[in-house]
Structures are given as C-alpha cells and as structure tokens.
Design an enzyme around this catalytic site. Structure first.
Site, PDB file in Angstrom:
ATOM      1  N   GLU A  70      -5.339   0.563  -4.291  1.00 29.83           N
ATOM      2  CA  GLU A  70      -4.414   0.290  -5.397  1.00 29.83           C
ATOM      3  C   GLU A  70      -4.119  -1.198  -5.534  1.00 29.83           C
ATOM      4  OE1 GLU A  70      -0.120   2.034  -6.932  1.00 29.83           O
ATOM      5  OE2 GLU A  70      -1.514   3.283  -5.810  1.00 29.83           O
ATOM      6  N   ASP A  90      -2.511   4.687  -3.315  1.00 27.94           N
ATOM      7  CA  ASP A  90      -1.358   5.215  -2.588  1.00 27.94           C
ATOM      8  C   ASP A  90      -1.365   6.731  -2.583  1.00 27.94           C
ATOM      9  OD1 ASP A  90      -0.542   2.668  -2.099  1.00 27.94           O
ATOM     10  OD2 ASP A  90       1.171   2.678  -3.468  1.00 27.94           O
ATOM     11  N   TYR A 147       4.548   5.373   4.561  1.00 24.40           N
ATOM     12  CA  TYR A 147       4.548   5.326   3.095  1.00 24.40           C
ATOM     13  C   TYR A 147       5.972   5.435   2.540  1.00 24.40           C
ATOM     14  CZ  TYR A 147       3.178   6.344  -1.698  1.00 24.40           C
ATOM     15  OH  TYR A 147       3.025   6.305  -3.061  1.00 24.40           O
TER      16      TYR A 147
END
Length: 376
Positions: free
Chosen positions: A5, A103, A299
C-alpha cells in the site's frame, strides 16, 4: 509481483524476500518484484462522467437522484504515473502471479482490487495477511499465503461502502446546493459528525450558570460536606442547624474489585490519547500507523479489544518485554502480579484483527528515534 500500500511497507517486504535491486517505482530480485500504490490510485468516477446533463452548471433538481446502473472508475491525474507503472508490471510476461500485500483490512483490500480490476489483469492472486510488520511476521506471512478469492467477501464489503458513500455524497451535495443556492458538501460520515458538533455547541451557548452553596463541617481528621444547596439563605439555615457536636449514626465499609482495562482497539486508544495528551483522532491514527511501519505495533485499524486463544503465550511475552523496555516497568514482578491473560481471550470478538499489541521489536529498538508524539 508483490503490491504493497505504501513505499515504506513495500521496502520492508522487499528487504525480507530479497528483492534488493532498485528501479524507478519498484524493487526486484530473488524471483520477486515489489511495488506499491500510494493509497488509492483508482477512484469512483464523478457524475459528470456518466451524462452530459450532470456537467451542466448550475446543478438542477430535475437530474436527481443520480444512481448509476453500473459504476465507472477513473485514475486521477495525480496518481496516473504509479498506476501505469503497476499496470506495466502486471503485464510483464515474466510475472505469473500477484501477491496482494496492502493493509490487512477492508480498505487495503479495495486499494489492491481497484487497481487490479482497472488494469484488467487476470493473473492469479495470493494474499499476504499479517498483523505486524516485524521480520518474523512477514516471513511467516509469505510461508502461509492465502488464495486471493478467500477475501472476496471483504472486498465486496468495502466496495458496497464506497458505492453507498458515493450515492449519499453526490446526491445530497447537489440536493442541498440546489435548495440553498450555495455549495454545501454533504457526506455519510462528515454530515452527522458535523451535526453532533453543532448540537454540542448549541448546548454550550444555551447553558445558564447558577450559584450554589455547600455546608462543610470540620470534624478533626476529616470533613463532611453537604450536597448542592440553592440560595445562600438556605445554606445559612442548614449551617445554623448544625450544633457543636455531630453524631455518626452509621458506617458502611465496602470492598470492591475493579478489573484492569481491556487491551486497546483504535477507538479506545484515540479516546485515551485525547484525554491524556490532547491528540486528535487523526494524530493518534498517524502515530499508530508510524509505529506499525516501524515494526513496534501490530495493525492499528482494529475494532477488537481481544486476542485469540493461540496468542496467549505471545501476550505473556509482550508483558515481560514491555515492562523491561520502559522505566515504569522496573517495579514489575511477574511472580507477585502475573498477568491474567485469560481475560483478554475471546475468539468470537476478533474478526479481521486482534487488539493492539506491541511487537518483539520493542526489546531492541532505540526509542530516541521516535518523535515525542509516537513515544507518548
């Protein structure tokens, strides 16, 4: 072809899988090409792309609502260069498979799929699904690549939200602009949020302050205080009824147990960061994202405060490593206050991602390299 990303994430992945030869916009080596998206490179086309009628100014009530039978996509000029690069990499004859390394969430899935579909690529796709950017997590992720089709439902969820946002935003913006003869931007998220701010501001403006009094008794080692009493006269009368001697008629002692807080999800982290440091929600997200890319945090865009049962030993290890990494952890004694990890385990309440956790990098990272905001 591995597509991340952001460049920072792509470079971290390239280092682990041995794609070390740099080129313009990508790295290559060891049988891999690694490139990136810079976020969304492809977006839903505006109404003016569907009909000449929608290009007319001023906008008209008669043209509403705008609900396309089939949505169209566009590549903004600002991102066209990177899109064309990714498309050319997808078309290379030596590329026989793609790995989606954006992601691990709904938006990340859409970032990749929009580019893949707009480029009309049909080559097979694997999915890298990891919750942290540590070297171990990346290696483990590549050893356990999933088929891209396993995440079709996740993509459809993100796509549905994008289309819903478009329908609400494009139609409501044009409707209110026509009605009030002024450009008024309306959106699914921004408008109700703005309404809450306006309502709160109205309550503040309409608030009327009033005086109240309390009667305080000095009782030697402690004081006793009344509740709020309206009017000074009433307060004086209460004070006059108090003699020089006070009798304690009852004493109630209670022992209460308070559970420690759960682990952080993004929302609870943003709430506490605002309360303790005055950070906005966006500042907190930016710091969490930076820590994720620095490999210190899992994350960040998670909505769960729990971990799964297979992470019990990992969580216990993170408690020890975190205590050892900071000055406040010097008094931590695992024998006297062993963590109760079982309270944090609930498989049913973990969907895409578990709660925020530090990573093993915390034990060897130089925190002087962090900004003050991220260190806090």
């Amino acid at each position: 072809l591995v597509i991340a990303e952001k460049p920072s994430v792509g470079n971290s992945i390239a280092k682990i899988i041995g794609a070390n030869r740099r080129a313009e916009g990508y790295t290559e080596g060891n049988g891999y090409i690694v490139s990136w998206c810079f976020g969304h490179l492809v977006a839903l086309a505006g109404p003016e792309e569907y009909s000449e009628a929608y290009r007319r100014k001023p906008w008209r009530f008669e043209d509403l609502p705008i609900i396309p039978d089939e949505f169209r996509w566009t590549v903004p000029e600002s991102t066209s260069g990177q899109f064309e690069l990714l498309k050319s990499l997808m078309e290379r004859p030596d590329v026989d498979e793609l790995i989606c390394a954006t992601d691990a969430g709904r938006e990340g899935e859409c970032v990749f799929r929009y580019v893949y579909n707009e480029a009309k690529c049909t080559k097979p796709v694997k999915r890298l699904w990891i919750s942290s950017m540590t070297d171990e997590a990346i290696r483990d992720g590549f050893r356990n690549l999933r088929d891209g089709s396993d995440y079709d439902a996740l993509y459809r969820s993100g796509l549905a939200r994008s289309k819903a946002d478009w329908i609400v935003g494009m139609n409501a913006t044009r409707l209110f602009t026509c009605k009030y003869h002024s450009l008024l931007s309306v959106g699914r998220v921004q408008t109700p949020t703005l309404a809450m701010l306006v309502e709160r501001e109205k309550k503040i403006d309409q608030f009327n302050s009033s005086k109240y009094f309390t009667v305080v008794l000095g009782c030697g080692k402690f004081t006793a205080e009344s509740g709020k009493i309206e009017g000074e006269l009433n307060a004086n009368r209460t004070a006059e009824h108090c003699g020089n001697t006070a009798a304690v008629t009852s004493v109630v002692t209670e022992q209460k147990n308070a559970n420690p807080p759960k682990l952080y999800d993004l929302t609870s982290l943003q709430r506490d960061a605002n309360k303790l440091f005055g950070y906005t929600a966006q500042q907190t997200l930016d710091c969490a994202q930076k820590l994720y890319e620095t490999k210190l945090l899992t994350y960040p865009r998670t909505d769960s405060c729990y971990i799964t049962d297979d992470m019990e030993h990992t969580a216990e290890e993170m408690v020890r490593l975190t205590a050892a990494a900071f000055p406040f952890g010097k008094e931590y004694d695992e024998q006297k206050c062993a963590p109760d990890i079982s309270r944090l385990i609930c498989n049913e309440k973990v969907s895409d991602h578990h709660a925020l956790l530090p990573t093993r990098e915390i034990s060897r990272y130089n925190f002087n390299n962090l900004t003050e905001e991220c260190y806090n």
